[in-house]
Enzyme design. Structure first.
Site, PDB file in Angstrom:
ATOM      1  CG  HIS A  40      -0.380   0.268   2.515  1.00  0.00           C
ATOM      2  ND1 HIS A  40      -0.330  -0.623   3.432  1.00  0.00           N
ATOM      3  CD2 HIS A  40      -0.146   1.249   3.170  1.00  0.00           C
ATOM      4  CE1 HIS A  40       0.278  -0.397   4.392  1.00  0.00           C
ATOM      5  NE2 HIS A  40       0.175   1.194   4.683  1.00  0.00           N
ATOM      6  CG  ASP A  78      -0.163  -4.125   2.553  1.00  0.00           C
ATOM      7  OD1 ASP A  78       0.360  -3.265   1.985  1.00  0.00           O
ATOM      8  OD2 ASP A  78      -0.554  -3.299   3.733  1.00  0.00           O
ATOM      9  CB  SER A 111       2.892   1.784   6.049  1.00  0.00           C
ATOM     10  OG  SER A 111       1.663   1.644   6.835  1.00  0.00           O
TER      11      SER A 111
END
Lengths: 553, 487
Positions: free
Chosen positions: B72, B103, B182
């Site tokens: 992402h 992901d 992230s």
């Protein structure tokens, strides 16, 4: 139509002070109106209603009692008109005199949830002496000035003056599948007690009952005289023959490209897009893709409206639901493949119990069966409405689909039996979280009613039933021995002793499909009491077939 | 006596700490700041190139001069730069492999000099519950590295929110994971034990961060070895716990706590043709399946899907099944889940067909999420598409997603979000059918939809007149985009 007017006169007859000759249809405003009520405080009465609805999540119980207060219109000797939603679910109704606050018990004489009207009477007829009876107005049009009646706390009448700004067909408060005529009055009605339903008057006569107030627009929806007259006719005959339907669905023919494609040159008529299975229209042979040009000779415009001489452009359903009663013949002028066709349709009232998913289930206990802790029910719209205004998004989608698509999923009106929840018992271990799923079969035998389910779960020898449901785990198992054991647990641990509510006479589900389509309800002769099951149960179960527990018999 | 001991202990602890610090790789050196310029397609205007956005995430160096990060962080990216501690220069980079279903993504940097003096970070195992871990990254967009600490609170199978439809093993830690974290490494004893990827939003929970554990990371790195990513393998079934005594007795299960019930077998999936609804799964690759669907595997109590999760395309799984009281041993070759409509696709160009201002699109998670249709039929079909086997009849649900108003389609608005069933009498099962039928000229174009109602009718002459006008007015640069079948 003429016949109806005469009948209507007969109803009003006892209410007329000096009934001699038939009154002219309209009375010029200039002449003093002999039937006008001058002192409204003698023509209205306070209603206190305690209501208690069945709890659809726990169908063996009722919810907490609640109180509603409204004003009734006195329209005859011991006859008080209110809305059905005021007294729906009533356990106790009281009349209260506006000024003296004297009270007396009242009973429902007649109720129609679809018209949203109810007629009440005092248990002691003497209570309503020295009152004045309101006569129905016949003069109101768009723009008429009317008064919405409320009461001050001291009992004085507090009228709010407003104007009729809209006359239209609007979905019912209780049954939104039926649209009926309403007058919409714009008036700044104050917040007062006893305003759940309010009488609305015009020049000393009753215009209707205000049932829905929109505070943002300051409008009040009023059930008008044409609807009240029909309702009173039923009340007198003790029937439910007003507000019939034909069972067609249509779409406007506004789009010129669509008209050209259909080779329909006239800029009038609507396209019939669906005919309810077993409905009067289906029985009469009306088909999908017919173009409906006129009803009883009244032309239909491409939007599905017609020109009413008094109310202006009104939706065509008025010509069926309000201009006729059940059993009467309505003439449909159609175009089928370009050829004109006259089809007489014997219209009928659609009783909710004849639907696959009844549109409303009020004053009746839900039909259910608890087996081993599993709560099975027959689906109704009232159950789905427990999820609030946004029920179509909030309620289990499988059940909403069963309601929305019932005509294609269950054209013969088979009931939807679903698992609404689980009361934990040793027999339901592992199944505690199930709910909102439809029962397809028991031991591969399809299930179309609770009565059928009960039969399928009955056995003389111990066995394990395999129940197929529409959602995961898809298969659940129930031991006949645990069904028996659970009865004790349900009674002792949960205090549940009524393990089912099943109407005694239920038509076998295969019956309607065997013969060619039969109308809804199956051929009701005009003077059969529609609340009675057509099969004529020998022993009607407690509340299933009577419209209201408060009704006097 | 006791004071001497205490002094000794203090010194010992201190030294230990110093020693440990020296042993440790310097994660700061290998933690990368990733700046991505993305262009997100607009499902309301599928022909348009989409909105340009910029975002910052984290990543870290792994073997082979590659950077591992979250999918992402680099989804829809059009231009990527990476930068490291102590070097102000941004280096352009590119996505080598991206796996939306777990992901994760691997980046390459055009200029290999970027990796000079950088050590690939070693990848470890699954940390113990309650052990301490450190999260490295660039949260909230800052340019200096940030480190937070937490303990491992839970190891479980959990949803991966990136696609909205996948679930794999997840480690929950009590260190806050913020936007920008992230893709950053989570480190214990000098080894990466996870990639920070999502947190729990909302008012109820606090300090809950989720990291992708090493089995998922290693599986991804293994899968891309052959140069392409084949997605996760899936049995494509749903199963239910078998705790009910009557169910166990009816299915002929004697022991107390083994087996799950097969509830749905999805057509075209791995188990299609092997398993049946009503089968009881007893074991998978020799591991006994408990009645709640868990297996004892690598000293953890994990869902049986975890066995399938670790496998690759071309491998198979051995199942022991009880069917009608008989034991069967099956070997099921594995494939990926056959449908992708319920997971967000991250495709760069949404498929569509435009005709006379009518925009037809297939219904999938992207369309549902961006256009949020309320039409009940459409939502119900979408939700039951897989469990009820709607796909058997129609591989795609095609809807009139929007209407570009023009005189030709004046009365088309009421058809929005209805599900298309036929055009000119030809049934429509997928978007390609729409393009195919509309290619043939016809006096009238008649669109029929599911549920009742008149058809939507357009006249040929009106369509021909309107087409250039609509293209000009609405900047309709393309009239259709069809996806080629396959992944």
């Amino acid at each position: 139509m003429k016949q109806n007017l005469i009948l209507l006169f007969l109803i009003l007859l006892p209410t007329l002070a000096n009934a001699g000759t038939a009154p002219p249809p309209t009375i010029p405003a200039a002449r003093p109106d002999p039937k006008a009520v001058l002192d409204y405080s003698r023509a209205v009465i306070r209603i206190n209603c305690t209501a208690q609805f069945f709890d659809f999540q726990r169908p063996w119980t009722k919810k907490n009692p609640l109180t509603r207060r409204g004003l009734g219109a006195i329209i005859g000797p011991n006859e008080v008109l209110v809305s059905a939603s005021l007294v729906a679910g009533a356990t106790y109704i009281e009349f209260e005199r506006p000024t003296s606050a004297e009270r007396t018990p009242a009973l429902i004489k007649h109720i129609d949830y679809e018209a949203n009207l109810a007629l009440l009477e005092a248990a002691d007829p003497a209570f309503l002496q020295n009152t004045q009876n309101l006569v129905l107005d016949e003069t109101a049009r768009l723009g008429s000035i009317v008064e919405i009646l409320q009461l001050e706390t001291n009992g004085e009448v507090a009228p709010t003056t407003g104007r009729i700004t809209t006359i239209t067909m609007a979905p019912g408060v209780i049954d939104d599948s039926l649209s009926l005529l309403i007058f919409r009055v714009t008036a700044p009605v104050q917040q007062r007690d006893y305003s759940f339903v309010l009488p609305v008057v015009k020049d000393g006569r009753l215009l209707g009952m205000g049932v829905l107030y929109d505070s943002r627009n300051q409008t009040t929806d009023i059930i008008p005289p044409p609807i009240i007259r029909r309702f009173l006719q039923d009340a007198m005959e003790k029937t439910l023959h007003s507000f019939p339907r034909a069972g067609i669905r249509f779409t406007p023919l506004r789009n010129p490209q669509l008209r050209k494609y259909l080779q329909h040159t006239a800029n009038e008529g609507v396209l019939i897009t669906g005919v309810d299975p077993r409905s009067p229209a289906a029985v009469a042979g009306i088909q999908k893709n017919d173009i409906l040009m006129a009803i009883n000779g009244v032309a239909i415009d491409p939007d599905g409206s017609f020109q009413h001489p008094e109310y202006g452009r009104i939706h065509l359903s008025y010509l069926i639901t309000t201009a006729h009663r059940a059993g009467e013949t309505v003439r449909f002028s159609l175009l089928r493949s370009g050829k004109p066709l006259e089809v007489p349709v014997v219209v009928l009232r659609f009783l909710p119990e004849h639907q696959s998913v009844p549109r409303y289930w009020i004053d009746r206990q839900p039909i259910y069966l608890i087996a081993g802790g599993f709560i099975f029910q027959e689906l109704t719209r009232s159950y789905l409405k427990e999820w609030g205004n946004d029920w179509s998004n909030q309620a289990p989608q499988r059940l909403v689909a069963a309601d929305f698509f019932q005509k294609s999923l269950r054209p013969n009106g088979e009931k939807v039996v679903f698992l609404s929840g689980v009361i934990p018992t040793p027999g339901t271990i592992g199944y505690e979280n199930l709910g909102g799923t439809i029962v397809e079969s028991v031991d591969d035998q399809p299930i179309h009613s609770i009565a059928q389910l009960k039969e399928a779960l009955t056995t003389t020898v111990p066995k394990i039933f395999k129940i197929r449901i529409t959602d995961d785990p898809r298969l659940i198992f129930l031991n006949s021995v645990t069904i028996e054991q659970a009865k004790l647990i349900l009674a002792r641990n949960y205090g549940i002793t009524q393990l089912s509510n099943i109407p005694t006479a239920v038509p076998p589900p295969s019956q309607p499909s065997k013969s060619s389509p039969s109308p809804i309800p199956p051929a009701t002769p005009p003077n059969v009491e529609p609340h009675q099951s057509p099969q004529g149960p020998e022993k009607p179960s407690d509340s299933i077939d009577s419209p209201s527990p408060a009704e006097a018999t | 006596m006791s004071s001497t001991f205490l002094r000794f202990l203090l010194i010992f602890l201190f030294t230990a700490l110093v020693l440990r610090a020296e042993e440790r790789v310097r994660p700061g050196q290998s933690v990368i700041r990733i700046e991505s310029t993305a262009q997100v397609p607009n499902y309301a205007q599928p022909w348009a190139p989409g909105v340009i956005t910029a975002s910052v995430g984290s990543g870290f160096v792994i073997t082979g001069n590659r950077i591992l990060t979250n999918a992402h962080v680099v989804s829809h990216s059009r231009f990527l730069t990476v930068s490291k501690q102590g070097d102000p220069k941004p280096y352009p980079a590119t996505v080598e492999h991206i796996a939306h279903d777990c992901d994760l993504a691997v980046l390459k940097v055009y200029n290999e000099k970027f990796f000079d003096n950088m050590e690939p970070m070693p990848i470890g195992g699954i940390p113990q519950l309650e052990s301490t871990v450190s999260v490295y990254g660039y949260p909230i967009g800052g340019d200096r590295i940030s480190v937070t600490r937490g303990v491992v609170s839970r190891i479980e199978f959990q949803a991966y929110s990136h696609t909205g439809a996948d679930a794999h093993l997840v480690i929950q830690i009590d260190a806050a994971i913020n936007p920008g974290n992230s893709g950053g490494p989570v480190i214990q004893d000098g080894k990466v034990i996870g990639v920070a990827f999502q947190g729990l939003m909302g008012g109820v929970a606090q300090n809950i961060g989720y990291i992708i554990p090493t089995p998922v990371i290693l599986r991804f790195l293994h899968d891309i070895r052959d140069g392409s990513y084949d997605r996760y393998m899936d049995l494509a079934i749903t199963y239910s716990n078998l705790n009910n005594p009557a169910a166990r007795q009816a299915l002929g299960l004697e022991d107390e706590d083994r087996g799950v019930l097969v509830s749905t077998v999805i057509g075209g999936g791995s188990a299609d043709g092997y398993l049946q609804v009503g089968d009881v799964l007893l074991s998978i690759d020799g591991y006994p399946i408990a009645s709640d669907g868990t297996v004892e595997f690598e000293n953890e109590n994990l869902l049986l899907s975890e066995i399938v999760e670790r496998k690759f395309l071309g491998e198979s799984v051995k199942l022991t099944v009880l069917r009608n009281g008989e034991r069967l041993d099956l070997e099921v070759p594995l494939k990926a889940f056959p449908f992708q409509l319920s997971s967000r696709s991250y495709r760069d160009k949404p498929p569509f067909v435009a005709f006379a201002g009518l925009i037809f699109q297939p219904v999938d998670a992207d369309l549902i999420q961006t256009l949020n249709p309320t039409a009940f039929r459409l939502r119900f079909l979408f939700n039951t598409f897989i469990p009820d086997g709607i796909y058997r009849e129609r591989p795609e649900l095609i809807t009139l997603a929007s209407v570009l108003p023009d005189p030709v389609n004046t009365y088309a608005g009421e058809f929005q979000f209805k599900v298309l069933s036929a055009i000119n009498g030809t049934p429509i099962y997928k978007l390609a059918d729409v393009a195919e039928v509309l290619r043939k000229p016809s006096d009238f174009y008649v669109f029929e939809f599911m549920d009742e109602g008149a058809p939507l009718v357009l006249e040929r002459s009106a369509v021909e007149e309107a087409t250039p006008r609509i293209a000009e007015r609405y900047r309709l640069t393309q009239t259709q985009h069809l996806e080629t079948p396959g992944n």
